[in-house]
Design a protein around this motif. Structure first.
Motif, PDB file in Angstrom:
ATOM      1  N   LYS A   7      38.833 -50.957 -19.447  1.00 22.35           N
ATOM      2  CA  LYS A   7      39.021 -52.378 -19.768  1.00 22.35           C
ATOM      3  C   LYS A   7      40.073 -52.960 -18.835  1.00 22.35           C
ATOM      4  CE  LYS A   7      41.542 -55.720 -21.860  1.00 22.35           C
ATOM      5  NZ  LYS A   7      42.977 -55.946 -22.069  1.00 22.35           N
ATOM      6  N   GLY A   9      42.415 -56.261 -18.145  1.00 18.84           N
ATOM      7  CA  GLY A   9      42.963 -57.472 -18.753  1.00 18.84           C
ATOM      8  C   GLY A   9      43.000 -58.628 -17.763  1.00 18.84           C
ATOM      9  N   GLY A  10      43.315 -59.811 -18.281  1.00 20.11           N
ATOM     10  CA  GLY A  10      43.284 -61.032 -17.483  1.00 20.11           C
ATOM     11  C   GLY A  10      44.141 -60.987 -16.225  1.00 20.11           C
ATOM     12  N   THR A 174      46.142 -52.572 -17.352  1.00 18.60           N
ATOM     13  CA  THR A 174      46.887 -53.811 -17.547  1.00 18.60           C
ATOM     14  C   THR A 174      47.891 -54.002 -16.414  1.00 18.60           C
ATOM     15  OG1 THR A 174      48.190 -55.042 -19.167  1.00 18.60           O
ATOM     16  CG2 THR A 174      48.481 -52.657 -19.175  1.00 18.60           C
ATOM     17  N   ASP A 175      48.930 -54.836 -16.658  1.00 15.53           N
ATOM     18  CA  ASP A 175      49.858 -55.184 -15.576  1.00 15.53           C
ATOM     19  C   ASP A 175      51.189 -54.446 -15.653  1.00 15.53           C
ATOM     20  OD1 ASP A 175      50.900 -56.465 -17.769  1.00 15.53           O
ATOM     21  OD2 ASP A 175      50.486 -58.488 -17.064  1.00 15.53           O
ATOM     22  N   GLY A 178      52.063 -48.663 -18.588  1.00 11.34           N
ATOM     23  CA  GLY A 178      51.705 -47.986 -19.836  1.00 11.34           C
ATOM     24  C   GLY A 178      52.429 -48.661 -20.984  1.00 11.34           C
ATOM     25  N   PHE A 180      55.675 -48.950 -23.090  1.00 14.74           N
ATOM     26  CA  PHE A 180      57.097 -48.671 -22.896  1.00 14.74           C
ATOM     27  C   PHE A 180      57.833 -48.751 -24.230  1.00 14.74           C
ATOM     28  CE2 PHE A 180      57.901 -48.583 -18.273  1.00 14.74           C
ATOM     29  CZ  PHE A 180      56.618 -48.854 -17.817  1.00 14.74           C
ATOM     30  N   ASP A 183      59.209 -54.183 -24.458  1.00 14.54           N
ATOM     31  CA  ASP A 183      58.489 -54.987 -23.469  1.00 14.54           C
ATOM     32  C   ASP A 183      59.265 -54.984 -22.144  1.00 14.54           C
ATOM     33  OD1 ASP A 183      57.290 -56.926 -21.926  1.00 14.54           O
ATOM     34  OD2 ASP A 183      57.046 -58.356 -23.578  1.00 14.54           O
ATOM     35  N   PRO A 184      58.659 -54.468 -21.064  1.00 12.57           N
ATOM     36  CA  PRO A 184      59.366 -54.431 -19.777  1.00 12.57           C
ATOM     37  C   PRO A 184      59.775 -55.802 -19.260  1.00 12.57           C
ATOM     38  CG  PRO A 184      57.341 -53.142 -19.683  1.00 12.57           C
ATOM     39  CD  PRO A 184      57.327 -53.878 -20.988  1.00 12.57           C
ATOM     40  N   ARG A 185      59.145 -56.868 -19.774  1.00 11.67           N
ATOM     41  CA  ARG A 185      59.558 -58.208 -19.349  1.00 11.67           C
ATOM     42  C   ARG A 185      60.916 -58.582 -19.932  1.00 11.67           C
ATOM     43  NH1 ARG A 185      54.997 -60.885 -16.997  1.00 11.67           N
ATOM     44  NH2 ARG A 185      53.215 -59.619 -17.592  1.00 11.67           N
ATOM     45  N   SER A 209      53.886 -55.871 -29.968  1.00 11.00           N
ATOM     46  CA  SER A 209      53.769 -55.298 -28.614  1.00 11.00           C
ATOM     47  C   SER A 209      52.348 -55.530 -28.130  1.00 11.00           C
ATOM     48  CB  SER A 209      54.033 -53.789 -28.638  1.00 11.00           C
ATOM     49  OG  SER A 209      55.335 -53.550 -29.034  1.00 11.00           O
ATOM     50  N   LYS A 210      52.154 -56.615 -27.380  1.00 13.10           N
ATOM     51  CA  LYS A 210      50.774 -57.039 -27.145  1.00 13.10           C
ATOM     52  C   LYS A 210      50.063 -56.205 -26.081  1.00 13.10           C
ATOM     53  CE  LYS A 210      51.356 -60.662 -23.747  1.00 13.10           C
ATOM     54  NZ  LYS A 210      50.676 -61.793 -23.188  1.00 13.10           N
ATOM     55  N   VAL A 211      50.721 -55.147 -25.583  1.00 14.67           N
ATOM     56  CA  VAL A 211      50.069 -54.274 -24.604  1.00 14.67           C
ATOM     57  C   VAL A 211      48.766 -53.698 -25.174  1.00 14.67           C
ATOM     58  CG1 VAL A 211      51.515 -52.269 -25.223  1.00 14.67           C
ATOM     59  CG2 VAL A 211      50.482 -52.394 -22.953  1.00 14.67           C
TER      60      VAL A 211
HETATM   61  P1  ADP Z   1      46.230 -57.821 -20.440  1.00 10.94           P
HETATM   62  O1  ADP Z   1      46.022 -59.157 -19.819  1.00 10.94           O
HETATM   63  O2  ADP Z   1      46.053 -56.698 -19.468  1.00 10.94           O
HETATM   64  O3  ADP Z   1      45.506 -57.608 -21.727  1.00 10.94           O
HETATM   65  P2  ADP Z   1      48.619 -58.318 -21.979  1.00 10.94           P
HETATM   66  O4  ADP Z   1      49.460 -59.426 -21.454  1.00 10.94           O
HETATM   67  O5  ADP Z   1      47.781 -58.559 -23.173  1.00 10.94           O
HETATM   68  O6  ADP Z   1      47.783 -57.763 -20.752  1.00 10.94           O
HETATM   69  O7  ADP Z   1      49.528 -57.038 -22.295  1.00 10.94           O
HETATM   70  C1  ADP Z   1      50.379 -56.515 -21.315  1.00 10.94           C
HETATM   71  C2  ADP Z   1      51.779 -57.046 -21.548  1.00 10.94           C
HETATM   72  O8  ADP Z   1      52.270 -56.536 -22.782  1.00 10.94           O
HETATM   73  C3  ADP Z   1      52.823 -56.586 -20.541  1.00 10.94           C
HETATM   74  O9  ADP Z   1      52.831 -57.400 -19.406  1.00 10.94           O
HETATM   75  C4  ADP Z   1      54.115 -56.676 -21.337  1.00 10.94           C
HETATM   76  O10 ADP Z   1      54.841 -57.856 -21.043  1.00 10.94           O
HETATM   77  C5  ADP Z   1      53.668 -56.732 -22.793  1.00 10.94           C
HETATM   78  N1  ADP Z   1      54.301 -55.723 -23.645  1.00 10.94           N
HETATM   79  C6  ADP Z   1      54.881 -55.987 -24.847  1.00 10.94           C
HETATM   80  N2  ADP Z   1      55.387 -54.869 -25.374  1.00 10.94           N
HETATM   81  C7  ADP Z   1      55.137 -53.872 -24.506  1.00 10.94           C
HETATM   82  C8  ADP Z   1      55.407 -52.470 -24.513  1.00 10.94           C
HETATM   83  N3  ADP Z   1      56.057 -51.882 -25.524  1.00 10.94           N
HETATM   84  N4  ADP Z   1      55.010 -51.727 -23.454  1.00 10.94           N
HETATM   85  C9  ADP Z   1      54.342 -52.315 -22.429  1.00 10.94           C
HETATM   86  N5  ADP Z   1      54.055 -53.630 -22.371  1.00 10.94           N
HETATM   87  C10 ADP Z   1      54.443 -54.414 -23.398  1.00 10.94           C
END
Ligand code: ADP
Ligand code: ASP
Ligand code: MG
Length: 429
Positions: A7, A9-10, A174-175, A178, A180, A183-185, A209-211
């Motif tokens: 999969k 992501g955007g 994704t971006d 993995g 973490f 949230d790495p942001r 945690s939207k990952v």
């Molecule tokens: P996609 O477009 O690939 O579905 P999302 O934006 O939905 O990507 O999910 C990826 C994002 O999730 C990352 O850029 C990050 O900012 C956020 N995120 C939030 N919590 C975590 C976490 N614990 N580990 C990794 N990423 C996280």
């Protein structure tokens, strides 16, 4: 030969370059001898932009039409991706969610998958094609209308297809590299987790945690589908989410199971708080408030009831819910005001939630105290608290969230020595 569901992501397919990069990656998986099904999200922030557009036309667009509109985003990326793969000399066919057999209930904007009948996908890959499937969408069994699975729903499409096709693995690209510890942001010193259990991942996802979307993790746990979350921008190993921990053998030949006491810190600023003021403190009041909310098909998160003032016999009840449901909840309660019997409503969308998650909490009595100490040292005021066996969550002011997340992350020794948390793309929207 294996069958892999991937999969993207955007942010991985944000522009033409991204689509070509992803196409190459998919072709590599095929060349490694696998049958490949790739689920794709809408390009970049397309879904948000389409929602903005709909709201300019109508502030509360009809669910059916909004779904029609939003599913167009994934149609664009699936067709472009199939074209890019063909350009590389490989056969690819794109399919909408409905064509791929993703059957849902009829709740627009947050439909649940009730069955997957991937006959066409199976035939396509058996004929040697790479199958590209539009994520986030399905078709209602009853009404035959097009539905969407809720924001981030492409993750669920991927896992549901992996289960229905009996895939060997479901890879979520994704971006970031993995899952973490935060949230790495927000936390530059967040650490990549090599393995995490379905249970801890479920709590992290449910806490914001939207990952990974929590419905996707629920699905993966139910059908025992291992998920590999990794970056589409790097070749690094990502995070395995599964029921079986990865057992590593050290240089001394010892077997080590990776099981962290605390898995991570999640945060969520997508919720709002509704306070029902002046509720008579008598049996049945909470029931009628939450029946009203449930009848409007709104899911709530936390609930607190204040101690009632002895002089008035009145109390306040607060609850949190997705901001996107705020308007609907207020309207539903106002409509029932005389039936329920309250004074007024307060709506606050400047809140944030911080959660600490880990199976180790069950047996470690100091965790809650340490969590509150970390927040108080950071000068963060707590407004609501909720706990489960493996999670503690608090609601604070939205502005306090980044600082609070970093403070809790450090206090629990989760900071890494290096800045390994790379964010490759995306706008964080
Ligand atoms: P996609 O477009 O690939 O579905 P999302 O934006 O939905 O990507 O999910 C990826 C994002 O999730 C990352 O850029 C990050 O900012 C956020 N995120 C939030 N919590 C975590 C976490 N614990 N580990 C990794 N990423 C996280
Ligand atoms: N495009 C949809 C969204 O932005 C689905 C997804 O990306 O998973 O929510
Ligand atoms: Mg996502």
């Amino acid at each position: 030969m294996g069958l892999v569901v991937q999969k993207y992501g955007g942010s991985s397919v944000a522009d033409a370059e991204g689509i070509k990069r992803v196409a190459k990656r998919i072709v590599e998986a095929k060349q490694n001898g696998n049958q490949v099904v790739a689920v794709v999200s809408a390009m970049g922030d397309t879904t948000d932009e389409l929602i903005d557009l709909a709201e300019q036309v109508s502030p509360m667009p009809a669910g059916r039409e909004l779904d029609m509109l939003l599913t167009a985003g994934e149609r664009i990326s699936m067709a472009l991706l199939a074209m890019a793969i063909k350009k590389l000399g490989h056969e690819a066919q794109s399919f909408t969610g409905s064509q791929a057999g993703v059957i849902t209930d009829s709740v627009h904007n947050k439909a649940r998958i009730i069955d997957v009948t991937p006959g066409r996908i199976k035939t396509s890959v058996d004929e040697g094609n790479i199958a590209i499937v539009a994520g986030f969408q399905g078709v209602s069994q009853d009404t035959k209308d097009i539905t969407t699975l809720g924001r981030g729903g492409s993750d669920t499409t991927a896992v549901a297809l992996a289960a229905a096709l009996d895939a060997d693995v479901c890879e979520i690209y994704t971006d970031v590299d993995g899952v973490f510890t935060a949230d790495p942001r927000v936390v530059k010193k967040a650490r990549k987790i090599d393995w995490i259990s379905f249970e801890d991942m479920l709590e992290l996802a449910a806490s914001g945690s939207k990952v990974l979307l929590h419905r996707c993790v629920e699905y993966a746990r139910r059908y025992n589908i291992p998920i590999h979350v990794r970056s589409s921008f790097s070749g690094l190993q990502g995070t395995w989410v599964s029921s079986e921990p990865v057992v590593r053998t050290t240089q001394q030949g010892e077997k080590q199971v990776e099981q962290a006491l605390i898995s991570g810190v999640a945060h969520d600023t997508s919720e709002a708080k509704v306070t029902v003021v002046g509720v008579p403190d008598k049996p049945g009041e909470a029931a009628s408030i939450f029946r009203t909310i449930a009848d409007a098909e709104i899911n709530i998160d936390m609930v607190v009831q204040n101690v009632s003032a002895a002089s008035t016999g009145l109390t306040d009840i607060s609850f949190t819910l997705p901001k996107t449901e705020g308007r609907k909840a207020i309207d539903a309660l106002e409509k029932n005001k005389s039936g329920i019997g309250f004074d007024s409503l307060r709506y606050d969308d400047q809140i944030g939630k911080i959660s600490l998650v880990g199976a180790g909490m069950k047996t470690n009595p100091g965790v809650t105290a340490d969590f509150f100490t970390a927040l108080s040292d950071a000068g963060v005021n707590i407004e609501l608290i909720s706990t489960s066996e493996i999670r503690i969550s608090v609601v604070t002011r939205a502005d306090d969230v980044p600082e609070a997340v970093r403070a809790v992350h450090s206090a629990f020794g989760l900071d890494s020595d290096s800045d390994e948390a790379v964010v490759y793309g995306g706008t964080g929207r």
